[in-house]
Design a protein around this motif. Sequence first.
Motif, PDB file in Angstrom:
ATOM      1  N   ASN A 186       0.839  -1.197   0.000  1.00 52.88           N
ATOM      2  CA  ASN A 186       0.000   0.000   0.000  1.00 52.88           C
ATOM      3  C   ASN A 186       0.876   1.250   0.000  1.00 52.88           C
ATOM      4  OD1 ASN A 186      -1.815   2.043   0.396  1.00 52.88           O
ATOM      5  ND2 ASN A 186      -2.855   1.089   2.118  1.00 52.88           N
ATOM      6  N   PRO A 187       0.894   2.005  -1.124  1.00 48.50           N
ATOM      7  CA  PRO A 187       1.724   3.208  -1.166  1.00 48.50           C
ATOM      8  C   PRO A 187       1.272   4.285  -0.177  1.00 48.50           C
ATOM      9  CG  PRO A 187       0.441   2.982  -3.188  1.00 48.50           C
ATOM     10  CD  PRO A 187       0.225   1.743  -2.393  1.00 48.50           C
ATOM     11  N   ASP A 188       0.039   4.222   0.306  1.00 52.86           N
ATOM     12  CA  ASP A 188      -0.428   5.201   1.293  1.00 52.86           C
ATOM     13  C   ASP A 188       0.320   5.072   2.617  1.00 52.86           C
ATOM     14  OD1 ASP A 188      -2.273   6.156  -0.528  1.00 52.86           O
ATOM     15  OD2 ASP A 188      -3.906   4.928   0.256  1.00 52.86           O
ATOM     16  N   GLN A 189       0.976   3.942   2.846  1.00 54.43           N
ATOM     17  CA  GLN A 189       1.726   3.726   4.085  1.00 54.43           C
ATOM     18  C   GLN A 189       3.208   4.066   3.934  1.00 54.43           C
ATOM     19  OE1 GLN A 189       0.920  -0.374   4.964  1.00 54.43           O
ATOM     20  NE2 GLN A 189      -1.196   0.023   5.526  1.00 54.43           N
ATOM     21  N   LEU A 190       3.621   4.519   2.746  1.00 53.22           N
ATOM     22  CA  LEU A 190       5.016   4.808   2.475  1.00 53.22           C
ATOM     23  C   LEU A 190       5.446   6.111   3.151  1.00 53.22           C
ATOM     24  CD1 LEU A 190       6.924   4.183  -0.705  1.00 53.22           C
ATOM     25  CD2 LEU A 190       6.961   6.502   0.165  1.00 53.22           C
ATOM     26  N   ILE A 191       6.654   6.098   3.699  1.00 51.02           N
ATOM     27  CA  ILE A 191       7.248   7.277   4.318  1.00 51.02           C
ATOM     28  C   ILE A 191       8.630   7.480   3.706  1.00 51.02           C
ATOM     29  CG2 ILE A 191       8.128   8.283   6.466  1.00 51.02           C
ATOM     30  CD1 ILE A 191       6.090   6.464   7.926  1.00 51.02           C
ATOM     31  N   VAL A 192       8.897   8.677   3.214  1.00 47.98           N
ATOM     32  CA  VAL A 192      10.215   9.036   2.704  1.00 47.98           C
ATOM     33  C   VAL A 192      10.937   9.787   3.820  1.00 47.98           C
ATOM     34  CG1 VAL A 192      11.460  10.420   1.005  1.00 47.98           C
ATOM     35  CG2 VAL A 192       9.466   9.083   0.301  1.00 47.98           C
ATOM     36  N   ARG A 193      12.150   9.334   4.138  1.00 49.98           N
ATOM     37  CA  ARG A 193      12.865   9.902   5.287  1.00 49.98           C
ATOM     38  C   ARG A 193      14.367   9.714   5.135  1.00 49.98           C
ATOM     39  NH1 ARG A 193      14.936   5.729   8.011  1.00 49.98           N
ATOM     40  NH2 ARG A 193      13.893   3.717   8.067  1.00 49.98           N
ATOM     41  N   PRO A 194      15.155  10.468   5.918  1.00 49.73           N
ATOM     42  CA  PRO A 194      16.607  10.238   5.921  1.00 49.73           C
ATOM     43  C   PRO A 194      16.949   8.905   6.583  1.00 49.73           C
ATOM     44  CG  PRO A 194      16.059  12.397   6.859  1.00 49.73           C
ATOM     45  CD  PRO A 194      14.771  11.629   6.711  1.00 49.73           C
ATOM     46  N   LEU A 195      18.154   8.441   6.331  1.00 52.32           N
ATOM     47  CA  LEU A 195      18.644   7.231   6.993  1.00 52.32           C
ATOM     48  C   LEU A 195      18.767   7.461   8.494  1.00 52.32           C
ATOM     49  CD1 LEU A 195      21.427   6.203   4.470  1.00 52.32           C
ATOM     50  CD2 LEU A 195      19.375   4.877   5.025  1.00 52.32           C
ATOM     51  N   ARG A 196      18.612   6.372   9.244  1.00 50.45           N
ATOM     52  CA  ARG A 196      18.709   6.407  10.707  1.00 50.45           C
ATOM     53  C   ARG A 196      19.786   5.428  11.171  1.00 50.45           C
ATOM     54  NH1 ARG A 196      12.314   5.474  11.438  1.00 50.45           N
ATOM     55  NH2 ARG A 196      11.597   7.531  10.772  1.00 50.45           N
ATOM     56  N   PRO A 197      20.211   5.560  12.446  1.00 49.62           N
ATOM     57  CA  PRO A 197      21.230   4.642  12.965  1.00 49.62           C
ATOM     58  C   PRO A 197      20.868   3.161  12.836  1.00 49.62           C
ATOM     59  CG  PRO A 197      21.048   6.524  14.413  1.00 49.62           C
ATOM     60  CD  PRO A 197      19.940   6.651  13.403  1.00 49.62           C
ATOM     61  N   GLY A 198      19.611   2.788  12.948  1.00 53.80           N
ATOM     62  CA  GLY A 198      19.223   1.385  12.888  1.00 53.80           C
ATOM     63  C   GLY A 198      18.964   0.843  11.496  1.00 53.80           C
ATOM     64  N   ASP A 199      19.275   1.606  10.441  1.00 54.22           N
ATOM     65  CA  ASP A 199      18.932   1.227   9.063  1.00 54.22           C
ATOM     66  C   ASP A 199      19.999   0.443   8.313  1.00 54.22           C
ATOM     67  OD1 ASP A 199      16.389   2.393   9.021  1.00 54.22           O
ATOM     68  OD2 ASP A 199      17.153   4.324   8.287  1.00 54.22           O
ATOM     69  N   GLU A 200      21.135   0.196   8.907  1.00 48.20           N
ATOM     70  CA  GLU A 200      22.255  -0.362   8.139  1.00 48.20           C
ATOM     71  C   GLU A 200      21.882  -1.662   7.418  1.00 48.20           C
ATOM     72  OE1 GLU A 200      26.991  -1.438   8.485  1.00 48.20           O
ATOM     73  OE2 GLU A 200      25.839  -1.207  10.328  1.00 48.20           O
ATOM     74  N   GLU A 201      21.334  -2.624   8.121  1.00 46.36           N
ATOM     75  CA  GLU A 201      21.015  -3.915   7.506  1.00 46.36           C
ATOM     76  C   GLU A 201      20.002  -3.760   6.372  1.00 46.36           C
ATOM     77  OE1 GLU A 201      18.988  -8.133   8.805  1.00 46.36           O
ATOM     78  OE2 GLU A 201      20.189  -7.086  10.300  1.00 46.36           O
ATOM     79  N   ALA A 202      18.956  -2.981   6.605  1.00 43.83           N
ATOM     80  CA  ALA A 202      17.936  -2.772   5.576  1.00 43.83           C
ATOM     81  C   ALA A 202      18.508  -2.007   4.382  1.00 43.83           C
ATOM     82  CB  ALA A 202      16.741  -2.028   6.172  1.00 43.83           C
ATOM     83  N   PHE A 203      19.361  -1.021   4.644  1.00 43.19           N
ATOM     84  CA  PHE A 203      20.001  -0.262   3.574  1.00 43.19           C
ATOM     85  C   PHE A 203      20.867  -1.180   2.710  1.00 43.19           C
ATOM     86  CE2 PHE A 203      23.928   1.743   2.122  1.00 43.19           C
ATOM     87  CZ  PHE A 203      23.440   2.743   1.290  1.00 43.19           C
ATOM     88  N   LEU A 204      21.662  -2.022   3.352  1.00 37.66           N
ATOM     89  CA  LEU A 204      22.533  -2.918   2.594  1.00 37.66           C
ATOM     90  C   LEU A 204      21.727  -3.910   1.754  1.00 37.66           C
ATOM     91  CD1 LEU A 204      25.357  -3.517   5.211  1.00 37.66           C
ATOM     92  CD2 LEU A 204      25.439  -2.069   3.152  1.00 37.66           C
TER      93      LEU A 204
END
Length: 168
Positions: free
Chosen positions: A3-21
């Motif tokens: 559901n694109p209505d649940q999408l959030i665009v945001r800067p990277l956070r400290p806990g994002d490393e695994e998901a980013f990779l």
Amino acid sequence: MTNPDQLIVRPLRPGDEEAFLALRSAITADGTVFAKDYQPGISWAKYLRVQDNARAGVGLADGAVPYTFLVAEVGGVLVGSSDIRHRLTENLTRWGGHIGFIVDPRHRGYGFGTEILRQTLCLAADLGIRPALLSCRTDNAGSRGVIRNASGGAVSPQIRDGICSYWI
């Protein structure tokens, strides 16, 4: 999670490393350049500082412009990203523009690209970028459709050398 209505665009956070990779791996698997400032082996804290500095225009390479790198999250999963170039150079005017966006190939076809771009355009406007220049190759029907959808169909491309340029 579609559901694109649940999408959030945001800067990277400290806990994002695994998901980013995981996102980076999925996008680069087909040869697409993604997060070009990321260097394998860099500590996550240092990479987040690189991003902070890029937003502030600190320590950039010659000819580079300040930029904001953002990720798109749906239900805790990173499904894509966007970046905002805070100003244009002559090269960015020809190719790249103010905003770039990409959706993880595993999450395409759900409207995420349109929502990523819609939210990114709002964030660019907050930075004083209005109108924003976007570009894509003429043969990239997906990107062309996203740009048309995010603009409400109100833009027409200027086509030159196989590149569509849109002012939104």
